[in-house]
Design an enzyme around this catalytic site. Structure first.
Site, PDB file in Angstrom:
ATOM      1  N   GLY A 403       0.471  -1.290  -0.007  1.00 19.02           N
ATOM      2  CA  GLY A 403      -0.074  -0.009   0.127  1.00 19.02           C
ATOM      3  C   GLY A 403       0.639   1.471   0.038  1.00 19.02           C
ATOM      4  O   GLY A 403       1.875   1.434  -0.407  1.00 19.02           O
ATOM      5  N   SER A 404       0.410   2.070   0.749  1.00 18.64           N
ATOM      6  CA  SER A 404       1.028   3.504   0.890  1.00 18.64           C
ATOM      7  C   SER A 404       2.527   3.512   1.161  1.00 18.64           C
ATOM      8  O   SER A 404       3.291   4.580   1.024  1.00 18.64           O
ATOM      9  CB  SER A 404       0.288   4.603   1.650  1.00 18.64           C
ATOM     10  OG  SER A 404      -0.951   4.882   0.776  1.00 18.64           O
ATOM     11  N   SER A 405       3.135   2.405   1.811  1.00 17.83           N
ATOM     12  CA  SER A 405       4.486   2.409   2.293  1.00 17.83           C
ATOM     13  C   SER A 405       5.402   2.191   1.453  1.00 17.83           C
ATOM     14  O   SER A 405       6.468   2.783   1.581  1.00 17.83           O
ATOM     15  CB  SER A 405       4.361   0.886   3.055  1.00 17.83           C
ATOM     16  OG  SER A 405       3.546   1.165   4.378  1.00 17.83           O
ATOM     17  N   MET A 406       4.769   2.125   0.020  1.00 11.62           N
ATOM     18  CA  MET A 406       5.693   2.008  -0.882  1.00 11.62           C
ATOM     19  C   MET A 406       5.928   3.317  -1.659  1.00 11.62           C
ATOM     20  O   MET A 406       6.831   3.727  -2.357  1.00 11.62           O
ATOM     21  CB  MET A 406       4.959   1.264  -2.146  1.00 11.62           C
ATOM     22  CG  MET A 406       5.930   0.631  -3.328  1.00 11.62           C
ATOM     23  SD  MET A 406       6.926  -0.645  -2.579  1.00 11.62           S
ATOM     24  CE  MET A 406       8.171  -1.121  -3.787  1.00 11.62           C
ATOM     25  N   LYS A 407       5.224   4.580  -1.092  1.00 15.19           N
ATOM     26  CA  LYS A 407       5.215   5.710  -2.008  1.00 15.19           C
ATOM     27  C   LYS A 407       6.457   6.300  -1.713  1.00 15.19           C
ATOM     28  O   LYS A 407       7.033   7.047  -2.790  1.00 15.19           O
ATOM     29  CB  LYS A 407       4.249   6.716  -1.480  1.00 15.19           C
ATOM     30  CG  LYS A 407       2.721   6.158  -1.835  1.00 15.19           C
ATOM     31  CD  LYS A 407       1.564   7.018  -1.372  1.00 15.19           C
ATOM     32  CE  LYS A 407       0.059   6.345  -1.543  1.00 15.19           C
ATOM     33  NZ  LYS A 407      -0.918   7.234  -0.977  1.00 15.19           N
TER      34      LYS A 407
END
Length: 665
Positions: A403-407
Site C-alpha cells: 500500500g502507501s508504504s511504497m510511496k
C-alpha cells in the site's frame, strides 16, 4: 626382382607385426593404474566391480556377497569420504601406497603393499582396513557435550537454556495391573491405549521406570496437589529439559527443540545423536544447531568379537564445545511489541538502521515453544493447526501488499531518474485515469492536497500523485530500481524469509499495473524486514546495511542505491508526515525527538468495486538522531473498520516510548 619384392614384403610384414605388438603392449594398464582404479571404485562404492579386479586365487572371502558386505560394514559405518591414495614405490610388481580416509572421527591414514599380476590385484586383508583380521569389526565411540548452549538477547537476558523439568512415569511391577490407567491417562492428558502401548515394550522389567510425560514445575506441583502420587506405580523424577523464559513472546525467532526421531537419526547418522538426544526444530535453535549443540568428539577402533581393541584407527578431539548464541534482539522491546499486538494477526520489525541489527522480530498470534519441548497432546496439536489465526505461522517471514508504504520508494526512484520535480504542482485530482483505454478503472484517493507537490503527496498520502509519477518514471526505470533494491532476491538473513516481488511471473505489464505499483498496489508484495531495510536508506545517505539477528555480522548490503540529495529530500518529507498536524502519522509526534515515518493502508480485494475485501495497516517510524537510532515497521491484517493504518500508529507509541526512554537512560 621377384625375390626382392618378396624380401620387401617380408620386411614390411615384420615391421607391421612389431608395431602391432608394440601397440598392443602399450594398451595394457600399468600396475599403478590398476591399483588407482581399484580405489577409484572404492570412492564410488562399487564393491562388486572391485571384487572383479581381484585375483580369485588370492581372495580369502568365500563369495562376492561376503566381500561386498565387509566393505559396506567398514566404509559406510565410518562415513568414509575423500578417499585418496598416494603411490610410494613399486618393486617386483608390488605397489606400496599410502591411503587417506576422512571419517566421522577424523582421518585414517596407513600404508599397505599389494601385488599386481596380469592387471589383477593380489588380495591381502589390509586392503579392507589397517590391522584387519578375521572376525574383527568397527567400533565407533562418540562423546556428546553435556549441555546445549544458551540463546541470549543483546543485554544477556536468557531466551533459551537447559533447565529442570519433571518426568512422570510408571513402574510396571508396582502398578495395580491396568486398573488405574484410566485415571493416569486423564491426569497426563493422554489415553489408555497410549499407556498400554508404552508399557508393553519388550525392554520393560517389573522395576523399570517408564517415562510417560515430561512436565514443567508448575504442572508437576498441580499433579501432586491432585494426588497423582497416591496411585501405586506412579513416580516423578527430575530431568534436564530446554526452557524458554519468554515463551510466546519470542517463540517464532528462538524456535524449539524436540527429541530426535528415526528420520533424524538416519539423516544425522554417525553425528553422535541417539534416541535420547534433542535437535533444533525451528528458529535459531535449528539454524544454529551445530554451534548450540557443539561438535562431538569420538574415536574409531578395530575390535575383535569380544570388543577388545585390536587397533585405534583414528581419534577426534572436541573441536567446538557448545556455544552461546547472542542475538541482536532487545527482549524488552520485543515484549512491548508483542503486548501491543498479541491479539492481532501482525508482524513487527525493529532494527538499528545504522547497523542492520534487528532489535525485535514479532509475529502474532504466537504459540508456546515450551509446549513443544514438554510434548503436545493430540488435542493441543490439532487445536494449533486448525486455529484460523494460524499461530504457528511466522508472519514476519511472509510478504504483503505494501500500500502507501511504497510511496516514499516510488518518490526516491522518481527523484533519481528526474521523473519527479519535487516542487511541481501536478494539480490535485480525487480520481484519475491515463486515458479512456482504462474504461471504468480509475485511481482514486482520499487525500488530494493542494498544491499537489511531492511533500504534500507524501504527507497526506495521495494515491493519484504516485500513480501518475510511476507512469512518468516508466516501467524500465521502475523495475531497474526494484532490482537494485533486491526486491526479487533472497533476503540474506539467518532465518528464512519469503522473497518480495514487484510482478507475477509471466505477467503482461500494462500502464494500469505500473500506475498501481506507484502507490503500492498492483502485484507488489513486500516482506516487512525488507521494507524496513529499504527505509533505512533514507537515514543512511542511500545505503542499506544487511539485516541480521545474531551479533557480530554488521556489513553493508546495498551501497548508494539512492543519492544523498534524494534521501535528504525523502527524509524531510517523512518528517513532515509526523510534524504536520494533518499528516497521517501525526498521532505519534514527540516534542523532543525528531521522527520520520509513513503509514500505509493496503486494500485486499478482488476488484475495484469489491466492498467485501479487507485492509492491511502499515506503519514505519524512525528516529533521525544518530544517538537514538531505531526504525520500526509493523503490518497488521484486518484493520478495516478498525482505524486502518491509524490503528498501527496508536499501538506503536508504547514500544517506541519504551525504547527511547531506555536509550536516554
Amino acid at each position: 626382382m621377384k625375390d626382392k619384392k618378396k624380401w620387401i614384403i617380408g620386411i614390411s610384414a615384420c615391421v607391421l607385426l612389431m608395431v602391432s605388438v608394440f601397440f598392443v603392449f602399450n594398451q595394457g594398464k600399468s600396475n599403478e593404474q590398476v591399483v588407482t582404479e581399484y580405489f577409484e571404485l572404492l570412492k564410488k562404492k562399487d564393491y562388486k566391480q572391485m571384487y572383479q579386479m581381484l585375483n580369485s586365487k588370492t581372495v580369502y572371502t568365500p563369495t562376492q556377497k561376503y566381500f561386498v558386505e565387509k566393505y559396506k560394514e567398514f566404509y559406510e559405518e565410518i562415513d568414509a569420504k575423500n578417499i585418496q591414495i598416494k603411490i610410494l614405490d613399486e618393486q617386483d610388481n608390488v605397489i606400496e601406497y599410502l591411503i587417506y580416509i576422512d571419517t566421522l572421527a577424523g582421518r585414517i591414514t596407513y600404508r599397505n603393499k599389494v601385488g599386481v599380476k596380469n592387471e589383477q590385484i593380489q588380495f591381502n586383508k589390509e586392503l579392507i582396513m589397517d590391522g584387519y583380521t578375521d572376525g574383527c569389526k568397527i567400533k565407533i565411540t562418540t562423546y556428546n557435550p553435556e549441555k546445549r548452549g544458551r540463546i541470549l538477547d543483546r543485554n544477556g537476558k536468557v531466551l533459551a537454556e537447559d533447565g529442570k523439568g519433571y518426568s512422570v512415569g510408571l513402574v510396571k511391577g508396582k502398578l495395580n495391573g491396568e486398573n488405574d490407567y484410566g485415571q493416569i491417562a486423564q491426569y497426563l492428558e493422554t489415553d489408555v491405549e497410549t499407556l498400554q502401548k508404552k508399557m508393553s515394550a519388550s525392554w520393560i522389567n517389573d522395576d523399570s521406570f517408564v517415562p510417560i510425560k515430561t512436565v514443567s514445575e508448575a504442572t508437576k506441583n498441580d499433579l501432586i496437589n491432585k494426588n497423582i502420587l497416591g496411585i501405586n506405580g506412579v513416580k516423578i523424577s527430575t530431568v534436564s529439559i530446554r526452557t524458554y523464559p519468554y515463551d510466546k513472546v519470542a517463540s517464532h525467532i528462538v524456535g524449539y527443540v524436540q527429541n530426535v526421531n528415526a528420520e533424524d537419526l538416519k539423516k544425522h547418522k554417525n553425528e553422535g545423536y541417539n534416541s535420547t538426544s534433542v535437535i533444533g526444530r525451528s528458529g535459531i535453535e535449528a539454524a544454529y544447531e551445530e554451534k548450540l549443540r557443539g561438535i562431538t568428539s569420538g574415536k574409531i577402533d578395530l575390535v575383535d568379537k569380544n570388543d577388545k581393541v585390536i587397533k585405534e584407527l583414528c581419534h577426534k578431539e572436541v573441536k567446538m564445545s557448545p556455544q552461546d548464541i547472542t542475538l541482536t534482539i532487545d527482549i524488552d522491546l520485543q515484549q512491548s511489541l508483542y503486548n501491543e499486538y498479541q491479539n492481532d494477526k501482525s508482524a513487527s520489525v525493529a532494527l538499528n538502521p545504522k547497523t542492520g541489527e534487528v532489535l525485535a522480530l514479532v509475529s502474532t498470534p504466537s504459540y508456546s515453544n515450551n509446549d513443544f519441548v514438554l510434548g503436545l497432546s493430540t488435542d493441543k496439536w490439532n487445536a494449533l493447526n486448525n486455529d484460523v489465526n494460524q499461530p504457528l505461522m511466522s508472519r514476519y517471514k511472509q510478504t504483503y501488499t505494501p500500500g502507501s508504504s511504497m510511496k516514499p520508494i516510488t518518490a526516491a526512484i522518481g527523484l533519481e531518474t528526474k521523473a519527479i520535480d519535487p516542487d511541481k504542482d501536478l494539480v490535485a485530482k480525487d480520481k484519475w485515469q491515463k486515458d479512456s483505454s482504462w474504461g471504468n478503472y480509475y485511481v482514486t484517493t482520499l487525500h488530494a492536497p493542494s498544491p499537489n507537490n511531492l511533500r504534500n503527496a507524501i504527507t497526506y498520502s495521495d494515491n493519484v500523485y504516485f500513480a501518475r509519477s510511476a507512469l512518468n518514471i516508466g516501467k524500465d526505470n521502475l523495475f531497474k530500481y526494484y532490482k537494485n533494491l533486491k526486491i526479487v532476491e533472497k533476503i540474506p538473513f539467518e532465518l528464512a524469509l519469503n522473497k518480495s516481488q514487484y510482478i507475477n511471473k509471466n505477467q503482461k505489464v500494462s500502464d494500469q499495473l505500473i500506475a498501481d505499483s506507484g502507490y503500492g498496489q498492483g502485484q507488489i508484495l513486500m516482506n516487512p524486514l525488507q521494507l524496513a531495510s529499504i527505509y533505512s536508506a533514507f537515514v543512511n545517505n542511500g545505503s542499506i546495511y544487511q539485516p541480521h539477528i545474531v551479533q557480530g555480522q554488521t556489513k553493508t548490503w546495498i551501497k548508494n542505491v539512492f543519492s544523498k540529495e534524494t534521501t535528504k529530500t525523502i527524509k524531510e518529507d517523512l518528517i513532515n508526515v509526523i510534524v504536520d498536524e494533518n499528516g497521517t502519522g501525526h498521532a505519534i509526534y514527540h516534542d523532543h525527538v525528531i521522527l520520520a515515518g509513513k503509514t500505509g493502508t493496503a486494500e485486499i480485494k478482488q476488484s475495484q468495486s469489491d466492498t467485501t475485501g479487507t485492509e492491511l495497516g502499515w506503519f514505519t517510524i524512525m528516529t533521525t538522531d544518530e544517538k537514538q537510532p531505531i526504525l520500526m515497521t509493523t503490518v497488521v491484517e484486518d484493520v478495516k473498520n478498525r482505524g486502518g493504518s491509524g490503528y498501527v500508529v496508536e499501538h506503536t507509541k508504547a514500544p517506541l516510548d519504551l525504547y527511547l526512554s531506555q536509550v536516554s537512560d
